[in-house]
Design an enzyme around this catalytic site. Structure first.
Site, PDB file in Angstrom:
ATOM      1  N   GLY A  27       0.783  -1.226   0.000  1.00 62.43           N
ATOM      2  CA  GLY A  27       0.000   0.000   0.000  1.00 62.43           C
ATOM      3  C   GLY A  27       0.815   1.276   0.000  1.00 62.43           C
ATOM      4  O   GLY A  27       2.044   1.278   0.036  1.00 62.43           O
ATOM      5  N   ILE A  28       0.067   2.366  -0.007  1.00 62.32           N
ATOM      6  CA  ILE A  28       0.636   3.713  -0.035  1.00 62.32           C
ATOM      7  C   ILE A  28       0.582   4.296   1.375  1.00 62.32           C
ATOM      8  O   ILE A  28      -0.387   4.102   2.105  1.00 62.32           O
ATOM      9  CB  ILE A  28      -0.148   4.614  -1.006  1.00 62.32           C
ATOM     10  CG1 ILE A  28      -0.151   4.001  -2.408  1.00 62.32           C
ATOM     11  CG2 ILE A  28       0.446   6.016  -1.041  1.00 62.32           C
ATOM     12  CD1 ILE A  28      -1.029   4.759  -3.392  1.00 62.32           C
ATOM     13  N   ASP A  83      10.861  -8.424   9.296  1.00 62.63           N
ATOM     14  CA  ASP A  83      11.285  -7.601   8.156  1.00 62.63           C
ATOM     15  C   ASP A  83      12.016  -6.355   8.652  1.00 62.63           C
ATOM     16  O   ASP A  83      11.814  -5.260   8.150  1.00 62.63           O
ATOM     17  CB  ASP A  83      10.081  -7.210   7.303  1.00 62.63           C
ATOM     18  CG  ASP A  83      10.497  -6.618   5.960  1.00 62.63           C
ATOM     19  OD1 ASP A  83      11.502  -7.070   5.393  1.00 62.63           O
ATOM     20  OD2 ASP A  83       9.820  -5.684   5.491  1.00 62.63           O
TER      21      ASP A  83
END
Length: 718
Positions: free
Chosen positions: A428-429, A544
């Site tokens: 997503g943004i 991550d």
């Protein structure tokens, strides 16, 4: 021909020019008063004033009363207030010459070095000392006890590393004391709390305090808001005296080493478990774990029936007499029976009314159709499913759901706000959103789909929303609908760690981070990750961790971001994606001619442990490896993939080769750090920790808690 003046004239000329030079050099000889001179010494101790805040502090003035940040009364300086101006420098002891000074506010600058004892010795009338959000280190001087008129002391978010001096107890007029987010150690003075009868704010969180909580803190009857003792190493039992604090005070004891039963009296009663989590040794209500027989239960706060072993001097009858007094009278028994019958009758009436309404409404709508009759009965209040079950089966649109008590905006305000794209990725943004009242947020848009998995998403996002730590980005709210799914975070203003280390294409200027800032970032990341691994509600694995999702605050404090994001994205879009949030990232620019970026960086694989090639399920040891690579990147200033003359080599292997070939330390370090020779021992210590974290065998890597403890030991001023 040059005509020379007589010898006597030469002497006069030399003397007059000498006086003139002295006057011009000092500029304060017969013009600026003594207080102005002291302030000029402060200006001269500032090595960087990017906003020109002190530009009108001129030696040619008669007094400093018109200078920026200076307030005078009766011709004397009473206040020095220059907050949030990015001043880089030190605090000179000469400020102690301002004998009439009452207020100092230098918060959120970049002041370094120690807090000079001379400042505390000369300003005995000081009422407010605010130095929060700087890089001040060293001890809190014992001379703090000279400030007998001090009402507000705020040195939070610095690097002060010492015991709390007993002389602080002499500041009996204190109303606000904030020592949070430093490196204070050791026990508090035993009399801590007994002296501060006027104190209404106390924050000691995020330090290294040890020993018991002084019972005298329970005497702080003027406290308001939160008594924050969280994220320390306090041990022993919770003093029952804390229950004597005002009921409106929220007591935060989370993440210490406290043990034993939680006292059930006064302000400690009816506190939820969130005030006590992170203390494995605590037991009893409101925690789910009962106390063992050896620990005993906490004493009740209500009167109880005395027994033969009760307080001496209280006469107690025999057991039969006590039992008789506890028997119910005939009238009481009748009243109870009548009440039970009435209650049962009322329930029956409600049931019959509900049944009649369901069947009659169904008959009116379709003339007695049995299917719709069943539907009518289901819609009746008595038979209705729980609202959350209905929503999880058929979600169309929900309002903004707050996860933080401080959220005071709604969906309309969010959608009407100004928005700017911060970045795009496979998940997503991310937008920077500024509300009408000036509040700035970071909003991640997850996309469409996944309408059947709301309940799963809700459970996951609300668990993440409970994670609160000074070094973890806070998830404040979320929004779910079929067409839109949003995660609303606090906005972290200073970009990410990758940009801070390497710069970014198009940046007008790039200033390498000094060692003390790098060390602060290393420790902050370690604190956040140790919390996620050991103390968070689900003992999370990030999976991550990399510089792109380490965000930097206003004072360069790090915030670990995006943990749990992969799982949320999987649920939101309704299709599986790799667990580790492998997304595109911006390529940081290189700062060295022998370093280039590999395309592999776009997937973040350089930060993932070797075992990631065999499994997609990350572990805590996987996070430790990622942290080690980040440390190497911070120390060397190089990207995680290095382009040599004929081949590529990852950063971990490159550092190992340098060590095997016994290359000088200067060839391994970021060239900027080579100049900081005074910190060589700390740098080498941090390098050793990094190498321990990136060992190939996961079992040989330390835990993040051990990493943090070791980092604290080998670096004395971080």
């Amino acid at each position: 021909m040059v005509v020379l003046p007589p010898a006597g004239t030469w002497v006069l000329l030399l003397l007059s020019s000498g006086f003139l030079l002295l006057f011009q050099f000092h500029g304060v000889g017969g013009v600026l008063n003594a207080e102005g001179k002291a302030l000029l010494l402060f200006k001269w101790s500032i090595t960087e004033d990017v906003e020109g805040t002190l530009s009108n502090w001129n030696a040619s003035d008669q007094d400093p009363c018109l200078w920026n940040g200076v307030t005078c009364r009766g011709g004397s300086v009473v206040s020095l207030s220059v907050p949030k101006k990015k001043l880089l420098g030190i605090l000179p002891p000469d400020l102690g010459n301002l004998s009439s000074l009452r207020h100092i506010n230098l918060r959120n600058n970049r002041l370094q070095g120690g807090l000079p004892a001379g400042l505390l010795t000369g300003t005995r009338g000081l009422q407010s000392l605010v130095l929060s959000g700087n890089y001040i280190s060293g001890p809190l001087p014992a001379e703090i006890g000279n400030l007998s008129y001090l009402q507000n002391l705020d040195v939070s978010h610095n690097s002060i590393n010492s015991l709390v001096p007993p002389s602080l107890l002499e500041c009996r007029r204190l109303r606000s004391l904030d020592l949070s987010s430093n490196n204070f150690t050791g026990p508090l003075p035993p009399a801590f709390g007994n002296s501060f009868v006027q104190l209404d704010k106390l924050n000691l969180s995020s330090n290294g305090f040890t020993g018991p909580i002084p019972a005298g803190i329970g005497n702080l009857s003027s406290l308001q808001g939160t008594l924050d003792l969280s994220h320390n190493n306090f041990s022993g039992a919770i003093p029952a005296s804390l229950g004597e604090l005002p009921d409106k005070v929220y007591i935060d004891l989370t993440y210490n080493n406290l043990s034993g039963p939680i006292p059930q009296n006064g302000a400690l009663v009816n506190r939820g478990p969130t005030a006590f989590i992170g203390n494995p040794g605590l037991c009893g209500p409101p925690l789910p774990g009962p106390c063992s027989a050896g620990e005993g239960a906490a004493p009740p706060s209500f009167p109880y029936l005395p027994t033969d072993n009760s307080t001496p001097g209280v006469q107690v009858g025999n057991v039969d007499e006590v039992r008789t007094r506890r028997n119910l009278s005939t009238g009481q028994v009748i009243a109870i029976v009548v009440g039970d019958v009435a209650g049962i009758g009322l329930i029956a009436l409600v049931f019959l009314y509900c049944y009649w309404r369901a069947t009659s409404s169904a008959g009116k709508e379709d003339g007695g159709n049995s299917d719709k009759g069943q539907k009518g009965r289901k819609e009746c209040l008595c038979f209705r499913k729980d609202e959350s079950e209905v929503l999880s089966e058929n979600v169309e649109q929900l309002d903004l759901i707050a996860l933080d008590r401080q959220v005071n905006f709604d969906l309309d305000e969010l959608l009407k706000a100004s928005a700017f794209v911060l970045g795009k990725s496979g998940i997503g943004i991310v937008y920077k959103v500024v509300l009408e009242d000036g509040l700035t947020l970071a909003v991640r848009r997850l996309g469409e789909g996944g309408s059947q998995r709301f309940k799963e998403f809700q459970t996951e996002v609300e668990a993440i929303g409970k994670v609160r730590h000074p070094n973890i980005a806070c998830l404040k709210a979320y929004y779910w609908s079929i067409d839109e799914k949003l995660l609303i975070y606090e906005y972290i203003p200073n970009g990410n760690l990758s940009t801070a280390i390497h710069g970014k294409a198009g940046m007008a200027s790039f200033s390498p981070l000094p060692w003390h800032v790098r060390l602060k970032i290393m420790k902050g990341i370690a604190r956040g990750m140790a919390y996620l691994h050991e103390f968070s509600p689900k003992k999370y694995v990030h999976g991550d961790l990399k510089p792109n999702n380490i965000l930097l605050g206003a004072n360069m404090e790090p915030f670990v971001a995006d943990f749990g994001l992969g799982r949320l994205a999987n649920i939101a879009v309704g299709t599986p994606t790799p667990h580790s949030n492998r997304m595109g990232t911006e390529k940081p620019s290189s700062q060295s001619s022998d370093v280039a970026l590999s395309p592999i960086l776009t997937s973040g694989l350089c930060y993932q442990a070797p075992e990631s090639l065999k499994t997609l399920k990350p572990s805590q040891k996987w996070d430790v490896y990622s942290y080690g690579v980040i440390l190497l990147e911070i120390i060397t200033g190089r990207s995680p993939m290095i382009l040599l003359s004929t081949s590529e080599m990852d950063l971990v292997r490159w550092v190992q080769v340098c060590i095997e070939e016994k290359k000088p330390l200067s060839e391994v370090l970021d060239p900027y750090l080579v100049r900081e020779s005074d910190n060589e021992d700390e740098i080498i210590g941090a390098l050793k920790i990094a190498l321990a974290c990136v060992q190939t065998n996961p079992e040989r890597r330390p835990s993040m808690r051990h990493v943090l403890d070791t980092l604290d030991r080998v670096t004395a001023t971080g």
